[in-house]
Design an enzyme around this catalytic site. Structure first.
Site, PDB file in Angstrom:
ATOM      1  N   CYS A 268      -5.401  -0.791   5.953  1.00  0.00           N
ATOM      2  CA  CYS A 268      -5.502  -1.913   5.006  1.00  0.00           C
ATOM      3  C   CYS A 268      -4.138  -2.380   4.539  1.00  0.00           C
ATOM      4  CB  CYS A 268      -6.379  -1.558   3.801  1.00  0.00           C
ATOM      5  SG  CYS A 268      -8.085  -1.295   4.238  1.00  0.00           S
TER       6      CYS A 268
ATOM      7  N   ASP B 220      -0.083  -0.391  -9.226  1.00  0.00           N
ATOM      8  CA  ASP B 220      -1.227   0.096  -8.461  1.00  0.00           C
ATOM      9  C   ASP B 220      -1.060   1.603  -8.295  1.00  0.00           C
ATOM     10  OD1 ASP B 220      -3.157   0.841  -6.684  1.00  0.00           O
ATOM     11  OD2 ASP B 220      -2.619  -0.598  -5.117  1.00  0.00           O
TER      12      ASP B 220
ATOM     13  N   LYS C 235     -10.582   8.610  -5.038  1.00  0.00           N
ATOM     14  CA  LYS C 235      -9.414   9.221  -4.395  1.00  0.00           C
ATOM     15  C   LYS C 235      -8.908  10.418  -5.191  1.00  0.00           C
ATOM     16  CE  LYS C 235      -7.600   4.858  -2.507  1.00  0.00           C
ATOM     17  NZ  LYS C 235      -8.127   4.816  -1.149  1.00  0.00           N
TER      18      LYS C 235
ATOM     19  N   HIS D   4      -1.118  -2.509  -0.133  1.00  0.00           N
ATOM     20  CA  HIS D   4      -2.484  -2.427   0.391  1.00  0.00           C
ATOM     21  C   HIS D   4      -3.121  -3.813   0.220  1.00  0.00           C
ATOM     22  CE1 HIS D   4      -6.775  -1.284   0.330  1.00  0.00           C
ATOM     23  NE2 HIS D   4      -6.430  -0.132   0.863  1.00  0.00           N
TER      24      HIS D   4
ATOM     25  N   GLN E 179      -2.554   5.636  -5.247  1.00  0.00           N
ATOM     26  CA  GLN E 179      -2.039   6.806  -4.520  1.00  0.00           C
ATOM     27  C   GLN E 179      -1.135   7.668  -5.390  1.00  0.00           C
ATOM     28  OE1 GLN E 179      -3.140   7.661  -1.656  1.00  0.00           O
ATOM     29  NE2 GLN E 179      -4.126   5.783  -0.947  1.00  0.00           N
TER      30      GLN E 179
END
Lengths: 427, 130
Positions: free
Chosen positions: A384, A218, A244, A141, A221
């Site tokens: 993105c 990261d 999220k 991303h 997600q």
């Protein structure tokens, strides 16, 4: 808000027979999902961008504003102490949720993007030297891409990329070649927001550590969708966003190993992050407050704490199982659509709840607009992740993403709407 | 669903008017919509002199969604024969009226991309003239 009371209520949302989620019961906590769009009940399939919020999260925040609002870490009066206590509890909840050894290792940021910028600014500018290498991947991303590009340009660093395989996994065969004695930082997405690819962080962390590099995961997600434990991963840093994972906007998390957080200089300076300020200079506060200059988004942090309670009551294994099932079903249904091309791994075992696709001779934006007419909300564009789209040779893709409140019949609604869109465009 | 992509929109997308490239054009300009990657290039051939130039011919190429490409086709059909000054005065609403379907805010940008390319191209051409 009585945490135990509603958490106990939520535990009942777990269907004991199958350890799957009782989605009907969950949906009752999300009044927004009962709304109509263009005369149709909304089918919300864009949780990878931002999730909806249950009433428990909204109430936890509302309750602070109604009953115990005052600035944290300041007053000695009841409101301030109550708000401070709830804020501290939220930090403890988040720490437990990701298996962090202590709440002091949880730094609240605005979102994952800010957490990554904090790392680039504080760790990158302080510990990296010209010629040092940062290793990221082709599927990142922009949030895990641009801060490193800027850092590399400004400080003479070399930015390298782990390539992807044709089926959308990280090509780890190239890892030994890419990791050099100059590699100081490795940063990658646990789950791709476009391909859905789940990458097991452990082999990368081990090999990066063996090469002497620190590792950032990261988790934007992954943390909302599956069990994530920083102890097991042994990563040096983990970043994710609250919005999220059922939490509000404006709150995110940076987890770090204690000795690293302690060695890093502050990111922003001002109030709350100092232990003392004299005319000769400041002394920094201890972690995590050293990184939290100014009045923090503590109401949002408390909201995130409530979101963590909600997810914990469901059980992250059950959350993952639910998403794996609905994703497998969506992959199966999508593969039947003539002209549909699924982007990323077809195996639901290594795919998060994200189904990205293209449709022959239909631009994703046209598709998204037509689906909106049917109340079906999907994302269209580059999500993105433009470098990834360049690598895939695509300008734009369509993406449906799932969460705890999505049901199989919503996949059916998506497929039916795609057929209608094809008919409307005579495709 | 059909109200969004009415016949005339699809027709302009499938059979774009003024599609292609003009060799030795007086104006050539290209822009993309960073959000969705829609891309349009417009070439313009002018005739006239002094302050009285008009659009003798125009052509576009590009890729992107139906709205962006069909709107460019409609735009060029509309502007060929008009004076440069007239084209500069075209309001975004005129473009939306030509498209004639209800658009959400995000899609309005798609519909207006061609007009933006044309107007910017004219502006750059005028700068060159002075």
């Amino acid at each position: 808000m009585n945490d135990e009371r509603w958490a106990a209520g939520q535990a009942g949302a777990l269907d004991a027979r199958s350890a799957m989620l009782d989605v009907r019961r969950i949906r009752a906590d999300f009044p927004i999902l009962a709304q109509q769009v263009n005369g149709k009940r909304v089918v919300f399939l864009d949780s990878a961008a931002s999730s909806q919020k249950p009433i428990q999260v909204l109430q936890a925040m509302d309750d602070v504003y109604h009953r115990a609002y005052a600035n944290v870490h300041r007053g000695v009066y009841a409101f301030s102490e109550a708000a401070t206590q709830r804020y501290d509890q939220a930090r403890e909840k988040v720490a437990r949720f990701i298996g962090a050894p202590s709440a002091e290792q949880i730094v609240f940021t605005r979102n994952a993007t800010e957490a990554l910028n904090l790392l680039a600014y504080s760790y990158g500018r302080h510990f990296l030297r010209p010629g040092d290498e940062i290793l990221i991947t082709e599927l990142e991303h922009h949030a895990n891409f641009v801060p490193w590009q800027v850092l590399a340009q400004e400080h003479g660093l070399v930015l390298k990329f782990i390539p992807i395989t044709p089926d959308g996994r990280l090509d780890l065969d190239k890892l030994d070649e890419l990791l050099t004695p100059r590699t100081k930082l490795v940063s990658f997405a646990h789950v791709s927001n476009v391909l859905g690819t789940i990458t097991d962080p452990r082999p990368i962390v081990q090999r990066a550590h063996a090469a002497g590099a620190k590792v950032i995961v990261d988790g934007s997600q992954s943390v909302p969708h599956m069990p994530v434990n920083v102890g097991e991963m042994d990563c040096d840093f983990l970043v994710f966003s609250g919005h999220k994972m059922l939490g509000p906007t404006g709150i995110g998390v940076l987890y770090g190993k204690r000795e690293l957080l302690e060695a890093m200089p502050p990111f922003l300076t001002g109030g709350d992050m100092i232990s003392a300020v004299g005319f000769d200079g400041p002394r920094w506060n201890d972690v995590p407050l050293k990184f939290e200059a100014g009045t923090p988004a503590f109401v949002e942090a408390i909201g995130l704490g409530a979101a963590v309670d909600y997810l914990s009551a469901l059980g992250m294994d059950a959350v993952r199982a639910h998403e794996r099932e609905i994703t497998a079903y969506a992959l199966e249904r999508m593969s039947e659509v003539p002209g549909a091309q699924i982007i990323g791994p077809n195996d639901p075992e290594i795919r998060g709840g994200v189904v990205t696709f293209t449709l022959d001779r239909v631009h994703p934006h046209d598709l998204a607009s037509l689906l909106d007419r049917e109340g079906v909300a999907i994302r269209a564009g580059h999500h993105c992740a433009q470098p990834l789209h360049i690598r895939l040779g695509l300008n734009a893709t369509a993406r449906a993403s799932f969460y705890i409140y999505n049901e199989r019949h919503e996949v059916d609604a998506l497929i039916e709407a795609i057929y209608k869109a094809k008919a409307a465009l005579k495709r | 669903m059909q109200d969004l992509y009415r016949e005339h929109i699809l027709d302009h997308y499938e059979n774009p008017r003024h599609h292609g490239v003009i060799e030795h054009a007086d104006i050539s300009h290209e822009e993309s919509n960073p959000l969705c990657g829609d891309r349009i290039r417009i070439d313009v051939k002018l005739d006239g002199e002094g302050n009285r130039y008009r659009i003798a011919d125009a052509a576009f190429t590009g890729d992107g969604c139906i709205i962006s490409q069909a709107a460019a086709s409609m735009l060029l059909e509309d502007v060929v024969g008009k004076s440069v000054d007239e084209v500069e005065q075209i309001e975004p609403q005129h473009m939306l009226d030509l498209v004639g379907i209800p658009l959400t805010a995000a899609r309005v940008k798609c519909a207006l991309l061609g007009l933006k390319v044309l107007k910017t191209g004219i502006k750059l051409w005028k700068l060159q003239q002075t």
